[in-house]
Design a protein around this motif. Structure first.
Motif, short mmCIF file in Angstrom:
data_model
loop_
_atom_site.label_atom_id
_atom_site.label_comp_id
_atom_site.label_asym_id
_atom_site.label_seq_id
_atom_site.Cartn_x
_atom_site.Cartn_y
_atom_site.Cartn_z
N ASP A 20 27.51 39.47 40.69
CA ASP A 20 27.84 40.88 40.48
C ASP A 20 29.35 41.11 40.43
N SER A 21 30.12 40.09 40.78
CA SER A 21 31.57 40.22 40.78
C SER A 21 32.08 40.53 39.37
N ALA A 22 32.78 41.64 39.25
CA ALA A 22 33.27 42.13 37.95
C ALA A 22 34.02 43.43 38.21
N THR A 23 34.55 44.01 37.14
CA THR A 23 35.11 45.36 37.22
C THR A 23 34.06 46.34 36.73
N GLN A 80 38.09 56.70 39.98
CA GLN A 80 37.15 55.83 40.67
C GLN A 80 37.75 55.35 41.99
N ILE A 81 36.90 55.38 42.99
CA ILE A 81 37.27 54.93 44.33
C ILE A 81 36.15 54.05 44.88
N PRO A 82 36.47 52.87 45.52
CA PRO A 82 37.83 52.36 45.72
C PRO A 82 38.32 51.62 44.48
N ALA A 83 39.59 51.27 44.45
CA ALA A 83 40.14 50.49 43.34
C ALA A 83 39.63 49.05 43.39
N ALA A 84 39.40 48.55 44.60
CA ALA A 84 38.91 47.19 44.77
C ALA A 84 38.02 47.14 46.00
N GLY A 108 38.49 52.00 37.00
CA GLY A 108 37.65 50.88 37.38
C GLY A 108 37.73 50.51 38.85
N THR A 109 36.66 49.89 39.33
CA THR A 109 36.61 49.29 40.67
C THR A 109 36.38 47.80 40.49
N GLN A 141 43.02 49.34 25.96
CA GLN A 141 42.97 49.10 27.40
C GLN A 141 44.20 48.31 27.83
N SER A 142 45.00 48.91 28.69
CA SER A 142 46.14 48.22 29.27
C SER A 142 45.70 47.54 30.56
N LEU A 143 46.49 46.58 31.00
CA LEU A 143 46.13 45.77 32.15
C LEU A 143 45.91 46.65 33.38
N GLY A 144 44.76 46.48 34.01
CA GLY A 144 44.46 47.21 35.24
C GLY A 144 44.03 48.66 35.04
N GLN A 145 43.83 49.04 33.79
CA GLN A 145 43.43 50.42 33.50
C GLN A 145 42.09 50.45 32.79
N GLY A 146 41.47 51.64 32.76
CA GLY A 146 40.28 51.81 31.95
C GLY A 146 40.66 52.02 30.50
#
Lengths: 115, 117
Positions: A84-87, A6-10, A108-109, B37-42
């Protein structure tokens, strides 16, 4: 082995902006592609599911597209809001074998929508 | 129930101890999945049940991990001789059939946060 990226990461955007989150996968043999939302410290909430035979799905301000040939999916969010702020996570349901619908997730983003 | 539930919500244990994590799927759902799920990962797939049987356990990292679903409903993930690297959020999901129907959505529980000291 399926790999999902997934892009971008943030991503940080002002309220009201339209935005696109990208997801790519290496193996096109999928049953479907799913988008989830995850709030901090919470489980996953399903947003949209696109079947392998479909090109897009819509729900409210969300629209997800799927291009199996290029191994890509996008999630479009219209008129973004702070809520909408979330991963946002995309996941492919892999075809074949004994694990019907086993999901392979991207990393995730992290989306932040500021007022 | 209304959704997938998991207990405990948080678990702190010491290295080398044994832990059990429980998942109650949506009533009537045949398929049940465990992810980590680890921190910062899917999330990463661990094991999948179709009814009472484990149809695919290829994601279990080693033989310290084991899961059961004896009556085709509630499932327990068991971890022996816990290690610090086992610390993660363990997520459970269920779906209606798990047949590979391309319309089938997985519904996730809130997860169990495991911390191994």
């Amino acid at each position: 082995k399926q790999e999902v990226t997934q892009i971008p990461a943030a991503l940080s955007v002002p309220e009201g902006e339209n935005l696109v989150l990208n997801c790519s996968f290496t193996d096109s043999a999928i049953y479907n592609l799913q988008w989830f939302r995850q709030d901090p410290g919470k489980g996953l909430t399903s947003l949209l599911l696109i079947q392998s035979s479909q090109r897009e799905q819509t729900s409210g301000r969300l629209n997800a597209s799927l291009d199996k040939s290029s191994g890509r999916s996008t999630l479009y969010i219209a008129a973004s809001q702070p809520g909408d702020s979330a991963t946002y996570l995309c996941a492919s349901a892999n075809a074949g074998g004994t694990s019907y619908g086993k999901l392979t997730f991207g990393q995730g983003t992290i989306l932040t929508v500021h007022p | 129930g209304a959704g997938v539930s998991q207990t405990p919500s948080n678990k702190v244990t010491e290295k080398g101890k044994y832990v059990e994590l429980r998942c109650d799927p949506i009533s009537g759902h045949t398929a049940l999945y465990w992810y980590r799920q680890s921190l910062g990962q899917g999330p990463e797939f661990l094991i999948y049940f179709q009814g009472t049987g484990a149809a695919d356990d290829s994601g279990l990292p080693n033989d310290r991990f084991f899961a059961v679903r004896p009556e085709g409903s509630v499932s327990t993930l068991k971890i022996q001789r816990t290690e610090r690297g086992d610390s993660a959020v363990y997520l459970c999901a269920s779906s209606l059939w798990g047949r590979g129907d391309n319309q089938e959505t997985q519904y996730f529980g809130p997860g169990t946060r495991l911390l191994v000291l």
